[in-house]
Write an enzyme that holds these catalytic residues in place. Structure first.
Site, PDB file in Angstrom:
ATOM      1  N   LYS A  72       0.825  -1.219   0.000  1.00 58.74           N
ATOM      2  CA  LYS A  72       0.000   0.000   0.000  1.00 58.74           C
ATOM      3  C   LYS A  72       0.855   1.263   0.000  1.00 58.74           C
ATOM      4  O   LYS A  72       0.579   2.191  -0.747  1.00 58.74           O
ATOM      5  CB  LYS A  72      -0.930   0.049   1.240  1.00 58.74           C
ATOM      6  CG  LYS A  72      -1.942  -1.078   1.313  1.00 58.74           C
ATOM      7  CD  LYS A  72      -2.892  -0.894   2.492  1.00 58.74           C
ATOM      8  CE  LYS A  72      -2.189  -0.900   3.839  1.00 58.74           C
ATOM      9  NZ  LYS A  72      -1.740  -2.242   4.285  1.00 58.74           N
ATOM     10  N   ARG A 113      11.249  -7.060   4.818  1.00 58.86           N
ATOM     11  CA  ARG A 113      11.256  -5.622   5.113  1.00 58.86           C
ATOM     12  C   ARG A 113      11.802  -5.370   6.526  1.00 58.86           C
ATOM     13  O   ARG A 113      12.550  -4.425   6.749  1.00 58.86           O
ATOM     14  CB  ARG A 113       9.829  -5.054   4.992  1.00 58.86           C
ATOM     15  CG  ARG A 113       9.755  -3.552   5.203  1.00 58.86           C
ATOM     16  CD  ARG A 113       8.378  -3.014   4.899  1.00 58.86           C
ATOM     17  NE  ARG A 113       7.429  -3.322   5.937  1.00 58.86           N
ATOM     18  CZ  ARG A 113       6.123  -3.049   5.873  1.00 58.86           C
ATOM     19  NH1 ARG A 113       5.621  -2.473   4.796  1.00 58.86           N
ATOM     20  NH2 ARG A 113       5.326  -3.345   6.868  1.00 58.86           N
TER      21      ARG A 113
HETATM   22  P1  ADP Z   1       0.912  -2.387   7.989  1.00 52.80           P
HETATM   23  O1  ADP Z   1      -0.195  -2.070   7.031  1.00 52.80           O
HETATM   24  O2  ADP Z   1       2.021  -3.125   7.318  1.00 52.80           O
HETATM   25  O3  ADP Z   1       0.451  -3.028   9.252  1.00 52.80           O
HETATM   26  P2  ADP Z   1       1.157   0.415   8.794  1.00 52.80           P
HETATM   27  O4  ADP Z   1       2.381   1.243   8.700  1.00 52.80           O
HETATM   28  O5  ADP Z   1       0.010   0.826   7.980  1.00 52.80           O
HETATM   29  O6  ADP Z   1       1.644  -1.054   8.425  1.00 52.80           O
HETATM   30  O7  ADP Z   1       0.688   0.319  10.323  1.00 52.80           O
HETATM   31  C1  ADP Z   1       1.581  -0.021  11.365  1.00 52.80           C
HETATM   32  C2  ADP Z   1       0.866  -0.007  12.702  1.00 52.80           C
HETATM   33  O8  ADP Z   1       0.371   1.328  12.971  1.00 52.80           O
HETATM   34  C3  ADP Z   1      -0.372  -0.888  12.818  1.00 52.80           C
HETATM   35  O9  ADP Z   1      -0.047  -2.239  13.135  1.00 52.80           O
HETATM   36  C4  ADP Z   1      -1.125  -0.171  13.965  1.00 52.80           C
HETATM   37  O10 ADP Z   1      -0.576  -0.463  15.229  1.00 52.80           O
HETATM   38  C5  ADP Z   1      -0.871   1.298  13.666  1.00 52.80           C
HETATM   39  N1  ADP Z   1      -1.932   1.855  12.802  1.00 52.80           N
HETATM   40  C6  ADP Z   1      -1.784   2.331  11.540  1.00 52.80           C
HETATM   41  N2  ADP Z   1      -2.956   2.754  11.043  1.00 52.80           N
HETATM   42  C7  ADP Z   1      -3.888   2.537  12.018  1.00 52.80           C
HETATM   43  C8  ADP Z   1      -5.289   2.734  12.124  1.00 52.80           C
HETATM   44  N3  ADP Z   1      -6.004   3.245  11.108  1.00 52.80           N
HETATM   45  N4  ADP Z   1      -5.905   2.410  13.284  1.00 52.80           N
HETATM   46  C9  ADP Z   1      -5.227   1.907  14.311  1.00 52.80           C
HETATM   47  N5  ADP Z   1      -3.909   1.660  14.280  1.00 52.80           N
HETATM   48  C10 ADP Z   1      -3.235   1.972  13.147  1.00 52.80           C
END
Ligand code: ADP
Length: 205
Positions: A30, A144
């Site tokens: 993403k 990663r």
């Molecule tokens: P991935 O999609 O690989 O899990 P992200 O960088 O999108 O990686 O998210 C990493 C972490 O950040 C998630 O595991 C969560 O703890 C937190 N996070 C990100 N976006 C949200 C969200 N919309 N709601 C709650 N926690 C979030």
């Protein structure tokens, strides 16, 4: 028409959808695709994960709170995440559109986003879904973790993130489908092919 040359003004009415979400499991790519689409469409890519990580790095109050959840592979509480997104979407660069990456991930977040948008008379234009194979994404995430040293890319946390995604976020896809917003793209193709497919998907109404 989608402008990849950077000549059409962002927010041009009647053309491409500009208020977009990109969804898919952890490791689907993403972030990579969001950056490319944002550049092509001239809208900001807003990643809740990146905002949380920036706050963790700067040791802000939000960062200290978020880290305790992130390191366990759990979601940060909705109220915290919703407030953060609300203030980010109120910034000037998001007024002509945006691509949200990693939000909304829970039903409560979907409702919060609906409220944020309807408050300004806006609505989502499309939800882009990266379809990937779960076994392949675990391999990508472990890789990663090795390369970038992301503290939540350990095998145990990855498993928990995928479980949380399956429980809380995967069911939202049906909701976006019912709303007629969902555009599915094969996320297992090459990076360039996926970008091209996403841009093509936005042209279909
Ligand atoms: P991935 O999609 O690989 O899990 P992200 O960088 O999108 O990686 O998210 C990493 C972490 O950040 C998630 O595991 C969560 O703890 C937190 N996070 C990100 N976006 C949200 C969200 N919309 N709601 C709650 N926690 C979030």
């Amino acid at each position: 028409m989608i402008d990849t040359e950077g000549t059409a003004p962002a927010g041009d009415p009647g053309h491409v959808p500009f208020r977009l979400l990109i969804v898919g499991p952890p490791g689907a790519g993403k972030g990579t695709q969001a950056a490319r689409l944002a550049e092509a469409l001239r809208i900001p890519a807003i990643s809740t994960g990146d905002i949380f990580r920036a706050n963790v790095g700067a040791k802000t109050e939000l960062g200290v709170l978020a880290q305790s959840y992130m390191d366990r592979g759990e979601y940060v509480p909705d109220s915290v995440t919703n407030d953060m997104v609300r203030s980010r979407l109120a910034e000037a660069d998001a007024q002509g559109g945006f691509l949200l990456d990693g939000y909304p991930r829970t039903l409560d977040q979907v409702h919060a986003l609906d409220d944020m948008l309807s408050a300004t008379g806006d609505a989502l234009d499309a939800v882009l879904m990266l379809d990937v194979d779960f076994d392949a994404v675990i391999g990508r995430l472990v890789e990663r973790g090795r390369e970038l040293g992301r503290s939540d890319d350990t095998e145990e946390t990855i498993r928990r993130r995928i479980e949380v995604y399956a429980e809380q976020t995967a069911p939202l896809v049906a909701l976006f489908e019912e709303r007629g917003l969902l555009r599915r793209v094969d996320g297992m193709a090459s990076i360039d092919e996926v970008t091209a497919a996403l841009l093509a998907a936005l042209e279909q109404r």
